[in-house]
Design a protein around this motif. Structure first.
Motif, PDB file in Angstrom:
ATOM      1  N   TRP A   1       0.985  -1.401   0.043  1.00 36.18           N
ATOM      2  CA  TRP A   1       0.163   0.296  -0.147  1.00 36.18           C
ATOM      3  C   TRP A   1       0.864   0.627  -0.013  1.00 36.18           C
ATOM      4  CZ3 TRP A   1      -5.246  -0.236  -0.266  1.00 36.18           C
ATOM      5  CH2 TRP A   1      -5.596  -1.327   0.009  1.00 36.18           C
ATOM      6  N   LEU A   2       0.837   2.254  -0.894  1.00 37.63           N
ATOM      7  CA  LEU A   2       1.393   3.776  -1.362  1.00 37.63           C
ATOM      8  C   LEU A   2       0.961   4.466  -0.573  1.00 37.63           C
ATOM      9  CD1 LEU A   2       3.403   2.501  -3.852  1.00 37.63           C
ATOM     10  CD2 LEU A   2       4.794   2.442  -1.543  1.00 37.63           C
ATOM     11  N   ILE A   3       1.163   5.920   0.222  1.00 41.67           N
ATOM     12  CA  ILE A   3      -0.554   7.097  -0.293  1.00 41.67           C
ATOM     13  C   ILE A   3       0.154   7.582  -0.783  1.00 41.67           C
ATOM     14  CG2 ILE A   3      -0.469   6.454   2.467  1.00 41.67           C
ATOM     15  CD1 ILE A   3       1.526   8.753   3.323  1.00 41.67           C
ATOM     16  N   GLY A   4      -0.743   8.660  -1.558  1.00 46.89           N
ATOM     17  CA  GLY A   4      -0.304  10.039  -2.296  1.00 46.89           C
ATOM     18  C   GLY A   4       0.937  10.762  -2.021  1.00 46.89           C
ATOM     19  N   ASP A   5       1.035  11.043  -0.720  1.00 46.22           N
ATOM     20  CA  ASP A   5       2.271  12.077  -0.428  1.00 46.22           C
ATOM     21  C   ASP A   5       3.210  10.340  -1.368  1.00 46.22           C
ATOM     22  OD1 ASP A   5       0.885  13.611   0.701  1.00 46.22           O
ATOM     23  OD2 ASP A   5       1.281  12.825   2.803  1.00 46.22           O
ATOM     24  N   GLU A   6       3.818   9.632  -0.509  1.00 47.67           N
ATOM     25  CA  GLU A   6       4.839   9.010  -1.569  1.00 47.67           C
ATOM     26  C   GLU A   6       4.736   8.987  -2.913  1.00 47.67           C
ATOM     27  OE1 GLU A   6       3.371   5.504   1.132  1.00 47.67           O
ATOM     28  OE2 GLU A   6       5.289   5.249   1.590  1.00 47.67           O
ATOM     29  N   LEU A   7       3.730   8.348  -3.520  1.00 47.72           N
ATOM     30  CA  LEU A   7       3.974   8.489  -4.508  1.00 47.72           C
ATOM     31  C   LEU A   7       4.285   9.781  -4.974  1.00 47.72           C
ATOM     32  CD1 LEU A   7       0.615   6.468  -4.928  1.00 47.72           C
ATOM     33  CD2 LEU A   7       2.664   5.892  -6.092  1.00 47.72           C
ATOM     34  N   GLY A   8       3.578  11.008  -4.525  1.00 48.22           N
ATOM     35  CA  GLY A   8       3.829  12.221  -5.601  1.00 48.22           C
ATOM     36  C   GLY A   8       5.308  12.536  -5.446  1.00 48.22           C
ATOM     37  N   GLU A   9       6.687  11.665  -4.111  1.00 52.47           N
ATOM     38  CA  GLU A   9       7.715  12.128  -3.970  1.00 52.47           C
ATOM     39  C   GLU A   9       8.358  11.787  -5.244  1.00 52.47           C
ATOM     40  OE1 GLU A   9       8.328  11.952   0.680  1.00 52.47           O
ATOM     41  OE2 GLU A   9      10.645  12.045  -0.506  1.00 52.47           O
ATOM     42  N   LYS A  10       7.768  10.145  -5.484  1.00 54.66           N
ATOM     43  CA  LYS A  10       8.399   9.377  -6.010  1.00 54.66           C
ATOM     44  C   LYS A  10       8.410   9.928  -7.513  1.00 54.66           C
ATOM     45  CE  LYS A  10       7.842   5.010  -3.338  1.00 54.66           C
ATOM     46  NZ  LYS A  10       9.361   4.705  -3.229  1.00 54.66           N
TER      47      LYS A  10
ATOM     48  N   ARG B   1      -2.066  15.929  -8.293  1.00 52.98           N
ATOM     49  CA  ARG B   1      -1.765  15.588  -9.586  1.00 52.98           C
ATOM     50  C   ARG B   1      -2.069  13.296  -9.171  1.00 52.98           C
ATOM     51  NH1 ARG B   1       1.016  16.825 -13.986  1.00 52.98           N
ATOM     52  NH2 ARG B   1       0.110  15.231 -15.932  1.00 52.98           N
ATOM     53  N   VAL B   2      -1.622  13.026  -8.335  1.00 57.91           N
ATOM     54  CA  VAL B   2      -1.239  11.426  -7.972  1.00 57.91           C
ATOM     55  C   VAL B   2      -2.774  10.922  -8.389  1.00 57.91           C
ATOM     56  CG1 VAL B   2      -0.629  10.154  -6.626  1.00 57.91           C
ATOM     57  CG2 VAL B   2       0.849  12.034  -7.077  1.00 57.91           C
ATOM     58  N   HIS B   3      -3.414  11.526  -7.254  1.00 58.25           N
ATOM     59  CA  HIS B   3      -4.814  11.400  -7.495  1.00 58.25           C
ATOM     60  C   HIS B   3      -5.210  11.329  -9.041  1.00 58.25           C
ATOM     61  CE1 HIS B   3      -4.924  12.637  -2.901  1.00 58.25           C
ATOM     62  NE2 HIS B   3      -4.353  11.514  -3.176  1.00 58.25           N
ATOM     63  N   THR B   4      -5.228  12.526  -9.319  1.00 56.24           N
ATOM     64  CA  THR B   4      -5.934  11.968 -11.041  1.00 56.24           C
ATOM     65  C   THR B   4      -5.029  11.251 -12.061  1.00 56.24           C
ATOM     66  OG1 THR B   4      -5.798  14.970 -10.708  1.00 56.24           O
ATOM     67  CG2 THR B   4      -6.179  13.342 -13.192  1.00 56.24           C
ATOM     68  N   LEU B   5      -4.038  11.102 -11.737  1.00 59.71           N
ATOM     69  CA  LEU B   5      -3.664   9.389 -11.781  1.00 59.71           C
ATOM     70  C   LEU B   5      -4.250   8.319 -12.016  1.00 59.71           C
ATOM     71  CD1 LEU B   5       0.482  11.258 -12.245  1.00 59.71           C
ATOM     72  CD2 LEU B   5      -1.455  10.335 -14.208  1.00 59.71           C
ATOM     73  N   ILE B   6      -4.313   8.190 -10.584  1.00 57.33           N
ATOM     74  CA  ILE B   6      -5.066   7.202 -10.167  1.00 57.33           C
ATOM     75  C   ILE B   6      -6.085   7.006 -10.416  1.00 57.33           C
ATOM     76  CG2 ILE B   6      -5.624   5.606  -8.260  1.00 57.33           C
ATOM     77  CD1 ILE B   6      -3.484   6.888  -6.798  1.00 57.33           C
ATOM     78  N   SER B   7      -7.097   8.192 -10.258  1.00 60.24           N
ATOM     79  CA  SER B   7      -8.554   7.694 -10.806  1.00 60.24           C
ATOM     80  C   SER B   7      -8.768   7.331 -12.591  1.00 60.24           C
ATOM     81  CB  SER B   7      -9.179   9.163 -10.445  1.00 60.24           C
ATOM     82  OG  SER B   7      -9.716   9.442  -9.707  1.00 60.24           O
ATOM     83  N   SER B   8      -7.610   7.986 -13.992  1.00 62.47           N
ATOM     84  CA  SER B   8      -7.040   7.722 -14.673  1.00 62.47           C
ATOM     85  C   SER B   8      -7.094   6.410 -14.839  1.00 62.47           C
ATOM     86  CB  SER B   8      -6.334   8.985 -15.854  1.00 62.47           C
ATOM     87  OG  SER B   8      -6.121   8.360 -17.185  1.00 62.47           O
ATOM     88  N   LEU B   9      -5.967   5.834 -14.207  1.00 60.74           N
ATOM     89  CA  LEU B   9      -5.841   4.859 -14.212  1.00 60.74           C
ATOM     90  C   LEU B   9      -7.218   3.062 -13.847  1.00 60.74           C
ATOM     91  CD1 LEU B   9      -2.361   3.845 -12.513  1.00 60.74           C
ATOM     92  CD2 LEU B   9      -2.456   3.631 -15.193  1.00 60.74           C
ATOM     93  N   LEU B  10      -7.569   4.061 -13.240  1.00 58.93           N
ATOM     94  CA  LEU B  10      -8.825   2.665 -12.409  1.00 58.93           C
ATOM     95  C   LEU B  10     -10.105   2.885 -13.647  1.00 58.93           C
ATOM     96  CD1 LEU B  10      -9.737   4.588  -9.172  1.00 58.93           C
ATOM     97  CD2 LEU B  10      -9.334   1.394  -9.584  1.00 58.93           C
ATOM     98  N   GLN B  11      -9.720   4.459 -14.325  1.00 59.45           N
ATOM     99  CA  GLN B  11     -11.121   4.126 -15.790  1.00 59.45           C
ATOM    100  C   GLN B  11     -10.215   3.081 -16.959  1.00 59.45           C
ATOM    101  OE1 GLN B  11     -14.187   5.500 -16.394  1.00 59.45           O
ATOM    102  NE2 GLN B  11     -13.984   4.690 -18.014  1.00 59.45           N
TER     103      GLN B  11
END
Length: 507
Positions: free
Chosen positions: A29-38, A45-55
């Motif tokens: 499990w990875l939280i948005g802050d961790e992914l944003g840093e990576k 923007r991470v949340h937008t990308l994840i929503s797009s990936l879900l679609q």
């Protein structure tokens, strides 16, 4: 829309691919802050990308890759088949190239084959192949990409071209980004909100983005010299547009600020009127009210459909009749605006599972549509695929629609305690009774008394006593708590059973 739209698309695709690789490599499990840093991007923007990936995963349609999001835990990517992961990456990349080509042709003045190849770093043969694929995708909408003196452009009725472009752009961004640099988003939204407020049309933020995208596409096409024409069948709705203009002076506002013709503004207003979320509390509207709407073909269609519905299913209360109208009226306007609709106004692929889950009901609804067209001669009823799926969804709000499909009798017997067995039965109901017509028995004597035979056996024990029933029923050995694999196996069988039942009826 300028060239940076293509750059943005490339960036989004690259970020999504990187995000996939990070989640796969970490396998936790990875939280948005961790992914944003990576990724070196903001958490938003991470949340937008994840929503797009879900679609993207929904569109890809594989149960071998699951992206789960839980509040407080973050995101987790589960990959059951590495080959499917590779295929999904290819799907993202290929889709990106396809979108690039479509957008380049839509936003540039007739790009050449060479320009498309150079600008997007792919071979000319790949460009041709992708254009062929696009044409296969949109041919039902009577639109295609053609080459005129080596310059590519869309060919077809202008309303249909805009319908396709709106579908594609919304499917790609869903309001997460404003990519139209030639239009001041803030100013446009202020104008749209003021217009809706003046005529008492409620509008939510996401709906504002939807109609904003529609406006931007209309503006872009008009600026390129592609004019919209008013079809004869649309004239029945013009008085609504005139009433809105009388209250808001929208024709003049859009002419002065954006250089749009009266016809362009009328088309845009009709697009707004096809948004279902605007149809609430009609009696409070000054223009889009019951008295005005009942003069339109869409109202006639909704009224006739309601009559047919009540003939079969019984009378609805006044409150439900109004709700029925609120759901069906905008669908009928949309069906009057466009032809051969495959996507909803929000860019979603139509409810493609209706053939799998509701084959009998869908067949009945298509017959209903044929009868409605013959009785009324309203062209909107010719949008059979779109309206059939919409009707099934709407009908489901008023009564269970699975009752028209083949019934599956399921016998459940386990070696669990009574409490755990009931939990298993509850899980079976939760996963299947929304889309399948199932009847569950836990006592064989009761089942034989009421049914005589059954279709499915579900058990946690490989008991030899079940062997004598396997010739008449499909046997599933499951875990005490159904796993995803258990659910998938049972679901696949129920689907197959529905298909076989439908084939049997056709013979």
């Amino acid at each position: 829309m300028e060239q940076n739209l293509i750059i943005s698309l490339e960036e989004n695709t690259e970020l999504k691919l990187t995000l996939l690789a990070i989640m796969r490599e970490n396998d936790t499990w990875l939280i948005g802050d961790e992914l944003g840093e990576k990724l070196n991007v903001p958490t938003k923007r991470v949340h937008t990308l994840i929503s797009s990936l879900l679609q993207d995963l929904m569109d890809f349609g594989s149960d071998q890759i699951q992206l789960t999001i839980l509040k407080g835990r973050g995101s987790y990517l589960q990959i059951d088949d590495p080959k499917e992961y590779v295929r999904f990456r290819q799907h993202l990349i290929e889709s990106s190239v396809t979108f690039q080509i479509i957008l380049a042709i839509a936003t540039n003045d007739g790009p050449t084959l060479g320009q498309l190849s150079v600008n997007h770093f792919v071979s000319e043969s790949l460009i041709r192949k992708r254009i062929h694929n696009v044409n296969q995708m949109i041919k039902k909408n009577e639109v295609k990409i053609v080459s005129r003196k080596n310059h590519y452009q869309f060919q077809g009725e202008e309303a249909q071209i805009r319908f396709i472009l709106n579908t594609i752009l919304w499917h790609l961004y869903r309001g997460s980004e404003w990519t139209f640099d030639t239009i001041d988003q803030k100013k446009l939204f202020q104008i749209l909100q003021e217009i809706c407020k003046t005529v008492n049309l409620p509008i939510k933020s996401l709906t504002l983005y939807e109609i904003g995208y529609s406006f931007a596409i209309n503006f872009t096409r008009a600026r390129q010299g592609y004019a919209i024409g008013i079809k004869p069948k649309w004239k029945a709705y013009l008085f609504l547009c005139e009433e809105i203009n009388r209250k808001t002076n929208i024709y003049q506002v859009f002419s002065d600020r954006y250089g749009l013709s009266r016809e362009e503004t009328i088309f845009f207003l009709l697009e707004i009127l096809s948004r279902s979320k605007l149809y609430r509390s009609l009696e409070e509207r000054t223009i889009v009210n019951q008295r005005n709407l009942n003069q339109t073909p869409a109202y006639m269609a909704s009224e006739r459909l309601l009559e047919k519905y009540e003939e079969v299913f019984g009378k609805l209360s006044e409150q439900k009749r109004q709700l029925f109208f609120d759901y069906t009226y905008p669908c009928h306007i949309y069906a009057d605006l466009f032809t051969n609709i495959v996507y909803t106004s929000a860019g979603y692929l139509m409810y493609s599972q209706t053939n799998n889950y509701f084959p009998n009901l869908k067949s009945k609804v298509k017959k209903l549509l044929r009868n409605l067209y013959q009785e009324t001669m309203l062209d909107l009823f010719l949008n059979k695929q779109y309206l059939a799926d919409k009707y099934i969804l709407i009908f489901s709000f008023f009564q269970p629609v699975i009752q028209y499909e083949k019934e599956h009798v399921i016998y459940v017997e386990t070696d669990l305690s009574e409490m755990l067995e009931q939990k298993l039965v509850s899980q079976i109901k939760k996963n299947f009774d929304q889309f399948f017509n199932i009847k569950i028995y836990t006592k064989l004597k009761t089942l034989k008394k009421h049914r005589g035979k059954f279709d499915v056996i579900i058990s946690t024990s490989a008991s030899p006593t079940f062997k004598k029933y396997t010739d008449q029923a499909q046997y599933f050995l499951v875990h005490p708590v159904l796993t995803r694999r258990d659910i998938q196996m049972i679901s696949d069988y129920l689907h197959l059973s529905l298909e076989n039942a439908k084939k049997g009826e056709s013979l």
